[in-house]
Design a protein around this motif. Structure first.
Motif, PDB file in Angstrom:
ATOM      1  N   PRO A  41     -12.888  -1.487  -2.613  1.00 52.98           N
ATOM      2  CA  PRO A  41     -11.301  -2.748  -1.957  1.00 52.98           C
ATOM      3  C   PRO A  41     -10.805  -3.360  -3.095  1.00 52.98           C
ATOM      4  O   PRO A  41      -9.411  -3.700  -3.246  1.00 52.98           O
ATOM      5  CB  PRO A  41     -11.290  -3.658  -0.855  1.00 52.98           C
ATOM      6  CG  PRO A  41     -12.807  -2.318   0.057  1.00 52.98           C
ATOM      7  CD  PRO A  41     -13.633  -1.893  -0.917  1.00 52.98           C
ATOM      8  N   THR A  79       1.078  -1.186   0.379  1.00 49.11           N
ATOM      9  CA  THR A  79      -0.316  -0.369  -0.244  1.00 49.11           C
ATOM     10  C   THR A  79       1.619   1.574   0.171  1.00 49.11           C
ATOM     11  O   THR A  79       0.981   2.373  -0.206  1.00 49.11           O
ATOM     12  CB  THR A  79      -1.215  -0.240   1.594  1.00 49.11           C
ATOM     13  OG1 THR A  79      -1.882  -1.024   1.181  1.00 49.11           O
ATOM     14  CG2 THR A  79      -1.336   1.650   1.141  1.00 49.11           C
ATOM     15  N   TRP A  88      -3.882   3.053   5.655  1.00 52.51           N
ATOM     16  CA  TRP A  88      -3.051   2.029   6.834  1.00 52.51           C
ATOM     17  C   TRP A  88      -1.936   3.396   7.714  1.00 52.51           C
ATOM     18  O   TRP A  88      -1.068   2.186   8.662  1.00 52.51           O
ATOM     19  CB  TRP A  88      -1.427   2.605   5.298  1.00 52.51           C
ATOM     20  CG  TRP A  88      -1.113   4.088   4.778  1.00 52.51           C
ATOM     21  CD1 TRP A  88      -1.830   4.397   4.284  1.00 52.51           C
ATOM     22  CD2 TRP A  88      -0.126   4.793   5.039  1.00 52.51           C
ATOM     23  NE1 TRP A  88      -1.272   5.636   3.517  1.00 52.51           N
ATOM     24  CE2 TRP A  88      -0.517   6.187   4.897  1.00 52.51           C
ATOM     25  CE3 TRP A  88       0.627   4.320   6.738  1.00 52.51           C
ATOM     26  CZ2 TRP A  88      -0.074   7.142   4.951  1.00 52.51           C
ATOM     27  CZ3 TRP A  88       1.486   5.766   7.158  1.00 52.51           C
ATOM     28  CH2 TRP A  88       0.927   6.794   6.321  1.00 52.51           C
ATOM     29  N   GLY A 114      -5.667   1.500   1.175  1.00 53.19           N
ATOM     30  CA  GLY A 114      -6.634   1.834   2.282  1.00 53.19           C
ATOM     31  C   GLY A 114      -6.116   2.426   3.130  1.00 53.19           C
ATOM     32  O   GLY A 114      -5.048   2.875   3.304  1.00 53.19           O
ATOM     33  N   TYR A 132     -10.703   3.091   3.613  1.00 53.32           N
ATOM     34  CA  TYR A 132      -9.724   4.062   2.741  1.00 53.32           C
ATOM     35  C   TYR A 132      -9.967   5.300   3.635  1.00 53.32           C
ATOM     36  O   TYR A 132      -9.962   4.962   4.241  1.00 53.32           O
ATOM     37  CB  TYR A 132     -11.259   4.721   1.571  1.00 53.32           C
ATOM     38  CG  TYR A 132     -10.192   5.294   0.507  1.00 53.32           C
ATOM     39  CD1 TYR A 132     -10.334   5.340  -0.394  1.00 53.32           C
ATOM     40  CD2 TYR A 132     -10.814   7.480   0.902  1.00 53.32           C
ATOM     41  CE1 TYR A 132      -9.189   6.083  -1.261  1.00 53.32           C
ATOM     42  CE2 TYR A 132     -10.480   7.534  -0.230  1.00 53.32           C
ATOM     43  CZ  TYR A 132      -9.881   7.536  -1.227  1.00 53.32           C
ATOM     44  OH  TYR A 132      -9.002   8.023  -2.063  1.00 53.32           O
ATOM     45  N   THR A 133      -8.310   5.327   2.657  1.00 53.12           N
ATOM     46  CA  THR A 133      -6.961   6.270   3.230  1.00 53.12           C
ATOM     47  C   THR A 133      -7.530   7.566   3.957  1.00 53.12           C
ATOM     48  O   THR A 133      -7.502   8.254   4.948  1.00 53.12           O
ATOM     49  CB  THR A 133      -6.058   6.063   2.578  1.00 53.12           C
ATOM     50  OG1 THR A 133      -4.938   7.149   3.363  1.00 53.12           O
ATOM     51  CG2 THR A 133      -5.878   7.122   1.021  1.00 53.12           C
ATOM     52  N   THR A 189      -7.817  -3.253   8.236  1.00 49.05           N
ATOM     53  CA  THR A 189      -7.751  -1.573   8.614  1.00 49.05           C
ATOM     54  C   THR A 189      -7.584  -1.069   6.718  1.00 49.05           C
ATOM     55  O   THR A 189      -7.516  -0.231   6.118  1.00 49.05           O
ATOM     56  CB  THR A 189      -6.585  -1.437   8.895  1.00 49.05           C
ATOM     57  OG1 THR A 189      -5.191  -1.063   8.464  1.00 49.05           O
ATOM     58  CG2 THR A 189      -6.844  -1.610  10.341  1.00 49.05           C
ATOM     59  N   LEU A 190      -6.630  -2.052   5.754  1.00 49.77           N
ATOM     60  CA  LEU A 190      -6.892  -1.422   4.867  1.00 49.77           C
ATOM     61  C   LEU A 190      -8.289  -1.642   3.711  1.00 49.77           C
ATOM     62  O   LEU A 190      -8.278  -1.018   2.681  1.00 49.77           O
ATOM     63  CB  LEU A 190      -5.340  -3.000   3.713  1.00 49.77           C
ATOM     64  CG  LEU A 190      -4.642  -2.499   4.334  1.00 49.77           C
ATOM     65  CD1 LEU A 190      -3.054  -3.262   3.803  1.00 49.77           C
ATOM     66  CD2 LEU A 190      -3.890  -0.795   4.230  1.00 49.77           C
ATOM     67  N   SER A 191      -8.984  -2.368   4.362  1.00 50.65           N
ATOM     68  CA  SER A 191     -10.021  -2.164   3.430  1.00 50.65           C
ATOM     69  C   SER A 191     -11.357  -0.145   4.036  1.00 50.65           C
ATOM     70  O   SER A 191     -12.064  -0.787   3.585  1.00 50.65           O
ATOM     71  CB  SER A 191     -11.031  -3.477   4.175  1.00 50.65           C
ATOM     72  OG  SER A 191     -11.924  -3.057   5.211  1.00 50.65           O
ATOM     73  N   TRP A 212      -7.092   1.232  -5.859  1.00 48.31           N
ATOM     74  CA  TRP A 212      -7.433   1.809  -3.816  1.00 48.31           C
ATOM     75  C   TRP A 212      -6.594   1.504  -3.387  1.00 48.31           C
ATOM     76  O   TRP A 212      -5.146   1.223  -3.092  1.00 48.31           O
ATOM     77  CB  TRP A 212      -8.605   0.231  -3.677  1.00 48.31           C
ATOM     78  CG  TRP A 212      -9.362   0.887  -2.057  1.00 48.31           C
ATOM     79  CD1 TRP A 212      -7.914  -0.260  -0.439  1.00 48.31           C
ATOM     80  CD2 TRP A 212      -9.952   1.121  -2.024  1.00 48.31           C
ATOM     81  NE1 TRP A 212      -8.900  -0.067   0.128  1.00 48.31           N
ATOM     82  CE2 TRP A 212     -10.711   0.813  -0.055  1.00 48.31           C
ATOM     83  CE3 TRP A 212     -11.593   1.391  -2.044  1.00 48.31           C
ATOM     84  CZ2 TRP A 212     -11.243   1.150   0.776  1.00 48.31           C
ATOM     85  CZ3 TRP A 212     -12.309   2.025  -1.263  1.00 48.31           C
ATOM     86  CH2 TRP A 212     -12.321   1.984   0.123  1.00 48.31           C
TER      87      TRP A 212
END
Length: 736
Positions: free
Chosen positions: A285, A105, A294, A292, A270-271, A266-268, A290
């Motif tokens: 996702p 990511t 991070w 996530g 959105y940042t 947590t990567l599912s 995408w």
């Protein structure tokens, strides 16, 4: 004994001692105690304290002068171990779990190539390499909880710094369309151009922020795993040290597994979920664009570390009763000329550092234990890095399922092994030689399980690698060629390996190599959603060839054959867009050998981790008391330099030597995409056996050259140590 001034010191020296004197005299028949002594708690000099009342009054849990009675319930080694386990859990969760899970990511968000993103992981050891010997030597006689608390604060600061790029870079800019990322065959496609990649974007400069933050993670962890180990050993019974260390290391291994699983969760998210709704951007996702969230875990762990610092800083320099425990502990240090003449009451200075370092190197038991730690660490780090790839390549498993199996093996194997090793030492009441012999036995058992690397499922048929396109004939020893007549016009690239399973039973390197057009639909599967491609030229031609060969075997008339073949072609072309031709991922097989290998690898990892805490305990026992913290620091340095750092590099090179298809990036060789199964198994077996054999050899040499101190009266554990004719306690306790 005529001049008591020699014992008590001058009048000026007495001014630093409040209370009356203390003296044990031997009158030939019995011991006499003359007076009682209380040391000055603010004195800088090191001394002995044997008065329990003084310990209860001055060795209290709290911060500064705030030491209320209600907090003294925490003033025990069990609470210290509890807080250390919490630290190890979150440290392993972040440093060895989350960071590894979010690397891809970070590469996408900050436009980092893999060659640079690898620096983020390796930077964890940058500062720690230089600090470990300094901290272990300087902190040996200082206030360990304070230095450990400072390290925890450093790790927390590093966590907050790691999250800063998210707040400084602004919103993530989504460019292009999702279809632009599809590796399919486009009409009138041209070969992939090689663009210049020397230019760097501004976001790439945040690489150095990540490296600094992770270096602080390593520096902050160093005091806990060096000074903390010695603090536990000095404040508990000898038989409990290995068990407590096993608990701490088990907590760290659970944290690593949790980091991989929760980090992926947590990567599912959105940042920029707090500012942008991803649905407004038409992002999900599964979209390749995408990115996530991070950064969430770093804020959480940073906050937790700041909270843990508070209880850790409340512990005194040593716990009440620790002096008595050390006096009753049987001396097991390796006897040599370097340690016999040491003054136990003198605090080592920096001038003593070279002498103490040489003494450790000249201690064969310590040296061989440190080398055994390196070889075991090499196996652990290598399997942790490439265990999932071993499952994936040898047993034709999809990457997510292979990673899940590796987690099933690693978590109970690592945690259970370290707990088992500590429990065995405690229950069997093993001394140094017994501990090393137990490690030797366990290493021999683990050596036997290297045979598991020979087990494998039949190799999958991959078009252009093991079999021909369309005809599906065997390649033999001919060099692989991913380009066939059915995909020549697609100009497919081998930069990205995205295997698809054709309905003809073959695996294709990518949808483009299968001749698939931009015509697919999403389907639900046990491991999540996957793509089903509807129009794939190579697979259609394969069916056409199979139908033609089947008609020829019927030995029918030529006109009938042509008629049937023509109808088959028309039928295939008609159904090309109606029925899926290929599915995302490799073809599933019915090979069940994976369920034989998983328990075997579990036992091998269990045996490997069983030696961790006992080896650490034996290291603490075989060195002089003043050398304990330095010994742990030197061993830790050896482990990183010669074990965990080169371990993945060595095993990675061994696995790559069995490569069959390499990634090609503008004429340069990249990573390996397809391996020769048998070659990989043989080479991994040789690596496992050779490394384990070195461990067995080092453990054997450690116990063979171990020279325990000579007892003057008996080897019976029930007998008490002899008492000196007189005992005078200077009683000036350092609180620094």
């Amino acid at each position: 004994m005529n001049n008591l001034t020699d014992l008590y010191g001058s009048q000026d020296e007495k001014s630093h001692i409040w209370g009356s004197s203390f003296l044990n005299l031997d009158n030939g028949n019995s011991w006499q105690t003359v007076g009682t002594q209380y040391p000055d708690p603010d004195s800088e000099d090191e001394g002995e304290v044997e008065d329990e009342e003084w310990e209860r009054k001055h060795l209290r849990y709290g911060w500064g002068k705030f030491t209320p009675d209600c907090l003294q319930v925490f003033n025990s080694i069990r609470w210290y171990v509890f807080f250390t386990c919490v630290f190890s859990l979150f440290q392993g969760y972040l440093v060895n779990g989350v960071i590894n899970a979010i690397i891809s990511t970070l590469e996408k968000r900050f436009e980092l190539p893999s060659s640079k993103s690898g620096l983020i992981v390796s930077s964890n050891d940058f500062i720690a390499f230089f600090l470990v010997l300094f901290i272990s030597f300087y902190g040996g006689e200082r206030h360990k909880p304070r230095l450990i608390g400072l390290g925890i604060i450093t790790l927390g600061i590093g966590s907050f710094i790691f999250s800063l790029p998210h707040f400084f870079t602004g919103l993530y800019s989504v460019s292009g369309d999702a279809d632009d990322f599809e590796n399919v065959c486009y009409a009138n496609a041209t070969s992939t151009p090689c663009l210049e990649t020397n230019t760097e974007s501004n976001v790439q400069n945040y690489l150095y922020v990540f490296m600094l933050a992770n270096a602080l993670h390593g520096a902050g962890s160093t005091p806990m795993f060096t000074l903390g180990t010695t603090y536990i050993d000095n404040n508990t019974k000898a038989k409990n040290t290995s068990f407590y260390l096993g608990l701490i290391y088990a907590a760290a291994s659970v944290g690593v597994a949790a980091g991989y699983m929760l980090g992926a969760q947590t990567l599912s998210i959105y940042t920029d979920f707090d500012k942008v709704n991803p649905e407004d951007l038409n992002l999900t996702p599964i979209d390749p664009r995408w990115v996530g969230a991070w950064w969430i875990n770093f804020l959480i762990v940073g906050s937790v570390m700041m909270l843990i610092t508070v209880p850790v800083l409340g512990f005194p320099k040593r716990l009440p009763g620790s002096r008595k425990l050390l006096e009753e502990r049987e001396e097991e240090a390796y006897v040599s000329a370097k340690t016999e003449d040491e003054d136990p009451t003198q605090r080592p200075g920096w001038r003593d550092f070279p002498r103490m370092l040489v003494a450790l190197i000249m201690n064969p038991t310590f040296l061989f234990l440190a080398q055994a730690t390196c070889t075991e660490g090499m196996i652990v780090s290598g399997i942790a890095a490439f265990g999932a790839k071993f499952f994936q390549e040898k047993f034709n498993l999809p990457a997510p399922f292979a990673g899940l199996l590796m987690g099933i093996v690693t978590v109970p194997g690592a945690g259970g092994g370290m707990l088992l090793g500590g429990l065995l030492v405690k229950k069997l009441k093993l001394k140094v030689r017994g501990i090393i012999r137990m490690d030797l036995t366990v290493a021999i058992i683990a050596l036997i399980f290297g045979c598991l690397f020979f087990i494998q499922c039949p190799k999958m048929q991959m078009a252009g690698v093991t079999s021909e396109y369309i005809t599906k004939g065997e390649f033999g020893d001919v060099e692989s060629n991913l380009t066939g007549s059915c995909n020549a016009a697609c100009h497919c690239s081998s930069i990205f390996y995205e295997p698809v399973c054709g309905m003809d039973g073959q695996v294709y390197f990518s949808p483009c190599h299968a001749g698939c057009r931009l015509n697919y639909k999403w389907m639900d599967g046990p491991m999540g959603k996957f793509k089903a491609y509807m129009d794939c030229t190579c697979i259609q031609n394969s069916f056409m060839y199979a139908a033609m060969m089947e008609n020829k075997t019927r030995e029918a008339a030529e006109t009938t054959t042509i008629s049937v073949t023509s109808s088959t072609v028309i039928s295939n072309q008609t159904n090309a867009t109606a029925m899926p031709n290929a599915f995302q991922g490799i073809c599933p097989g019915d090979c069940k050998l994976i369920w034989v290998v998983v328990p075997l690898l579990f036992i091998g990892m269990l045996m490997t981790f069983t030696t961790v805490s006992p080896t650490q305990t034996a290291t603490l026992r075989c060195v002089a008391p003043k050398q304990k913290t330095l010994a742990i620091g030197v061993q830790w340095l050896f482990l990183r330099l010669l074990g965990t750092t080169p371990g993945p590099l060595i095993l990675g090179s061994i696995i790559d030597s069995a490569c069959q298809v390499w990634q090609e990036v503008c004429g340069e060789t990249g990573s390996c995409w397809v391996y020769k199964k048998t070659d990989m198994g043989v080479k991994m077996f040789i690596w496992w056996c050779l490394t384990k054999f070195l461990s067995v050899l080092f453990y054997f040499c450690a116990q063979y050259f171990y020279k325990p101190p000579v007892k003057s009266f008996s080897d019976d554990e029930d007998e008490k140590p002899s008492i000196k004719p007189y005992e005078f306690v200077d009683a000036k306790e350092s609180v620094i």
